[in-house]
Scaffold this motif. Sequence first.
Motif, mmCIF file in Angstrom:
data_model
loop_
_atom_site.group_PDB
_atom_site.id
_atom_site.type_symbol
_atom_site.label_atom_id
_atom_site.label_comp_id
_atom_site.label_asym_id
_atom_site.label_seq_id
_atom_site.Cartn_x
_atom_site.Cartn_y
_atom_site.Cartn_z
ATOM 1 N N VAL A 110 -0.570 2.302 1.315
ATOM 2 C CA VAL A 110 -0.497 1.555 2.567
ATOM 3 C C VAL A 110 -1.616 0.461 2.773
ATOM 4 C CG1 VAL A 110 0.364 1.503 4.931
ATOM 5 C CG2 VAL A 110 1.511 3.000 3.358
ATOM 6 N N LEU A 111 -1.425 -0.593 3.058
ATOM 7 C CA LEU A 111 -2.677 -1.631 3.128
ATOM 8 C C LEU A 111 -2.211 -1.995 4.746
ATOM 9 C CD1 LEU A 111 -5.209 -3.260 2.428
ATOM 10 C CD2 LEU A 111 -3.251 -4.850 1.451
ATOM 11 N N PHE A 112 -3.115 -2.074 5.722
ATOM 12 C CA PHE A 112 -3.076 -2.632 7.017
ATOM 13 C C PHE A 112 -4.236 -3.669 6.687
ATOM 14 C CE2 PHE A 112 -1.348 1.550 7.924
ATOM 15 C CZ PHE A 112 -0.270 1.229 8.781
ATOM 16 N N ASP A 113 -3.739 -4.907 7.002
ATOM 17 C CA ASP A 113 -4.737 -6.133 7.133
ATOM 18 C C ASP A 113 -5.613 -6.226 8.201
ATOM 19 O OD1 ASP A 113 -2.923 -7.162 8.775
ATOM 20 O OD2 ASP A 113 -2.599 -8.942 7.534
ATOM 21 N N GLY A 114 -5.473 -5.454 9.253
ATOM 22 C CA GLY A 114 -6.223 -5.850 10.452
ATOM 23 C C GLY A 114 -5.739 -6.812 11.403
ATOM 24 N N GLN A 115 -4.631 -7.429 11.057
ATOM 25 C CA GLN A 115 -3.930 -8.327 12.039
ATOM 26 C C GLN A 115 -2.550 -7.889 12.333
ATOM 27 O OE1 GLN A 115 -4.194 -12.085 9.900
ATOM 28 N NE2 GLN A 115 -6.415 -12.107 10.014
ATOM 29 N N GLY A 116 -2.579 -6.439 12.363
ATOM 30 C CA GLY A 116 -1.071 -5.885 12.508
ATOM 31 C C GLY A 116 -0.150 -5.834 11.669
ATOM 32 N N ARG A 117 -0.362 -6.258 10.319
ATOM 33 C CA ARG A 117 0.536 -6.452 9.248
ATOM 34 C C ARG A 117 0.356 -5.096 8.307
ATOM 35 N NH1 ARG A 117 -0.510 -12.008 9.784
ATOM 36 N NH2 ARG A 117 -2.210 -11.903 8.177
#
Length: 158
Positions: free
Chosen positions: A83-90
């Motif tokens: 899982v990748l979280f982009d730091g902008q809530g995605r």
Amino acid sequence: MASTSRTDRKGRGRGRGSGSSSLPPPPSTLPLIIEEFFIVVYEDPLVKKELPKKFADYLDGQEPAKVYLRAADCGPRLWTVEVLFDGQGRMYLDKGWEKFAIAHGVDFGWFVHFKYEGDDVLTVKVFDGTMCRRYYYSDDEDSDDESDDDVKPCIHPL
């Protein structure tokens, strides 16, 4: 016999009366629970897939490094997907999604339904371009012991 006009009759029609609704307003104190959601494959089915922001928000503070996808009706096998979280809530399904998508024949225009089971497990149902669900089964009894390097497709009965 006296006749009554339509405006004289009260409380028997199916229209919108001026009375109050019999349903109470939804409680504002209940926590938001996001258990099920879907994505529509509008781009390359083999690249990372963005999950709904509400689901990412639901996991706020407990973002998993990976999730385990289990195809409904395809045996006990769990597909490990980073899982990748982009730091902008995605939130995105990243490495490992491609193998799952290949094994289940996911294609453009398909609809993929997810149900969060807890413990980072998502049960997945796949619907093809006709919006009909695809049912799969596994022909391998040891499917839960397979290596993630093996892309053994689930079989869709015709």
